[in-house]
Enzyme design. Structure first.
Site, short mmCIF file in Angstrom:
data_model
loop_
_atom_site.label_atom_id
_atom_site.label_comp_id
_atom_site.label_asym_id
_atom_site.label_seq_id
_atom_site.Cartn_x
_atom_site.Cartn_y
_atom_site.Cartn_z
N ASP A 65 0.89 -1.16 0.00
CA ASP A 65 0.00 0.00 0.00
C ASP A 65 0.93 1.22 0.00
OD1 ASP A 65 -1.51 2.19 0.81
OD2 ASP A 65 -2.57 1.10 2.38
N ILE A 66 0.83 2.06 -1.00
CA ILE A 66 1.78 3.17 -1.16
C ILE A 66 1.71 4.17 0.01
CG2 ILE A 66 0.39 4.81 -2.53
CD1 ILE A 66 2.92 4.96 -4.43
N VAL A 123 -6.22 4.47 -5.24
CA VAL A 123 -5.04 4.95 -4.50
C VAL A 123 -5.24 6.42 -4.06
CG1 VAL A 123 -3.67 5.59 -6.55
CG2 VAL A 123 -2.52 4.92 -4.49
N ASP A 124 -5.95 7.18 -4.87
CA ASP A 124 -6.25 8.59 -4.55
C ASP A 124 -7.04 8.66 -3.23
OD1 ASP A 124 -6.49 11.32 -4.89
OD2 ASP A 124 -7.97 11.21 -6.51
N THR A 174 -4.04 2.12 -14.16
CA THR A 174 -4.36 0.69 -14.39
C THR A 174 -5.52 0.17 -13.53
OG1 THR A 174 -2.79 -0.16 -12.75
CG2 THR A 174 -1.95 0.22 -14.99
N GLY A 175 -6.15 1.07 -12.79
CA GLY A 175 -7.30 0.66 -11.98
C GLY A 175 -8.58 1.16 -12.62
N ILE A 176 -9.19 2.15 -11.99
CA ILE A 176 -10.47 2.70 -12.45
C ILE A 176 -10.38 3.21 -13.89
CG2 ILE A 176 -12.11 4.59 -11.98
CD1 ILE A 176 -11.21 4.21 -8.93
N1 AR6 Z 1 -1.39 1.66 -2.86
C1 AR6 Z 1 -0.82 1.37 -4.05
N2 AR6 Z 1 -1.51 1.10 -5.16
C2 AR6 Z 1 -2.86 1.12 -5.07
C3 AR6 Z 1 -3.55 1.41 -3.87
C4 AR6 Z 1 -2.75 1.69 -2.72
N3 AR6 Z 1 -3.29 1.97 -1.54
N4 AR6 Z 1 -4.89 1.33 -4.10
C5 AR6 Z 1 -5.03 1.00 -5.40
N5 AR6 Z 1 -3.81 0.86 -5.98
P1 AR6 Z 1 -6.59 3.62 -9.35
P2 AR6 Z 1 -6.42 5.08 -11.90
C6 AR6 Z 1 -3.45 0.53 -7.37
O1 AR6 Z 1 -7.95 3.12 -9.67
O2 AR6 Z 1 -6.67 3.85 -12.67
C7 AR6 Z 1 -9.51 7.61 -8.59
O3 AR6 Z 1 -10.89 7.70 -8.30
C8 AR6 Z 1 -4.47 -0.22 -8.19
O4 AR6 Z 1 -4.36 -1.61 -7.98
O5 AR6 Z 1 -6.31 4.06 -7.98
O6 AR6 Z 1 -5.28 5.97 -12.32
C9 AR6 Z 1 -8.96 8.96 -9.04
O7 AR6 Z 1 -9.53 10.02 -8.34
C10 AR6 Z 1 -4.06 0.15 -9.61
O8 AR6 Z 1 -3.06 -0.74 -10.07
O9 AR6 Z 1 -6.16 4.85 -10.33
C11 AR6 Z 1 -9.30 8.97 -10.49
O10 AR6 Z 1 -10.61 9.40 -10.70
C12 AR6 Z 1 -3.41 1.52 -9.45
O11 AR6 Z 1 -3.27 1.75 -8.06
C13 AR6 Z 1 -9.15 7.52 -10.90
O12 AR6 Z 1 -9.35 6.76 -9.71
C14 AR6 Z 1 -4.22 2.65 -10.04
O13 AR6 Z 1 -5.59 2.45 -9.76
C15 AR6 Z 1 -7.77 7.22 -11.42
O14 AR6 Z 1 -7.76 5.92 -11.92
#
Ligand code: AR6
Length: 170
Positions: free
Chosen positions: A9-10, A32-33, A121-123
């Site tokens: 977890d970052i 992550v945000d 790579t998430g949302i």
């Molecule tokens: N620590 C590290 N990596 C994480 C964590 C964490 N705590 N939580 C999730 N990830 P995402 P995006 C990884 O969806 O695709 C937000 O609503 C996760 O597994 O967080 O850039 C923003 O406000 C994935 O590999 O970000 C934007 O609206 C990576 O972080 C939108 O999501 C990115 O997933 C951005 O979407």
């Protein structure tokens, strides 16, 4: 410049800067945000609001820097990744810009150790294998490499972690 890979977890990482996969509003969200704002506290949101009041929204591919509030890191670099929509070249360039502009801000702020999540790579559904290639290539080609001591790729899910293991040849 050392490249490190960890599965974590970052928000627990004690780097000079951790990077946030933010959105253009800079006002928080999920993934992550959400975790960064939740654990970092109000100081981060206040700093983001101040930046918004000054310069407006953060464009895709750009980055801004704030305090890390209650987190163990010193700074949070917020960058806005592209939403994957199948327009490969455009999306790939924007994702590369996220890594490049975050590193530029790091150098400007004398950050020596920076931790990146797997932006978009998430949302935002960017294909993970393409995103990992872009992340590693952009970091490796960064011109001011000698000014950064360590880049930590922080993977949260097994799929990303295994891809990075393979691509970094670990
Ligand atoms: N620590 C590290 N990596 C994480 C964590 C964490 N705590 N939580 C999730 N990830 P995402 P995006 C990884 O969806 O695709 C937000 O609503 C996760 O597994 O967080 O850039 C923003 O406000 C994935 O590999 O970000 C934007 O609206 C990576 O972080 C939108 O999501 C990115 O997933 C951005 O979407």
């Amino acid at each position: 410049m050392i490249l490190e890979l960890i599965k974590a977890d970052i928000t627990t990482i004690k780097a000079d800067a951790i990077v946030n996969a933010a959105n253009s509003s800079l006002l928080g969200g999920g993934g992550v945000d959400g975790a960064i704002h939740r654990k970092g506290g109000k100081a981060i949101l206040d700093a983001c609001v101040a930046i918004r009041n000054k310069q407006g929204q953060c464009k895709t591919g750009n980055a801004v820097i704030t305090t890390a509030g209650n987190l163990p890191a010193k700074y949070v670099i917020h960058t806005v990744g592209p939403v994957w929509n199948g327009e490969s070249e455009k999306n790939e360039n924007l994702l590369a810009a996220c890594y490049h502009n975050s590193l530029m801000l790091a150098v400007e702020n004398e950050v020596k150790v920076i931790a990146f999540p797997n932006i978009s790579t998430g949302i935002y559904h960017f294909p993970k294998h393409k995103a990992a290639d872009i992340a590693i290539t952009t970091v490796n080609h960064f011109a001011d490499k000698e000014k950064i001591e360590k880049v930590i790729f922080v993977c949260f899910d097994d799929e990303n972690y295994n891809l990075y293991l393979q691509k970094l040849g670990i």
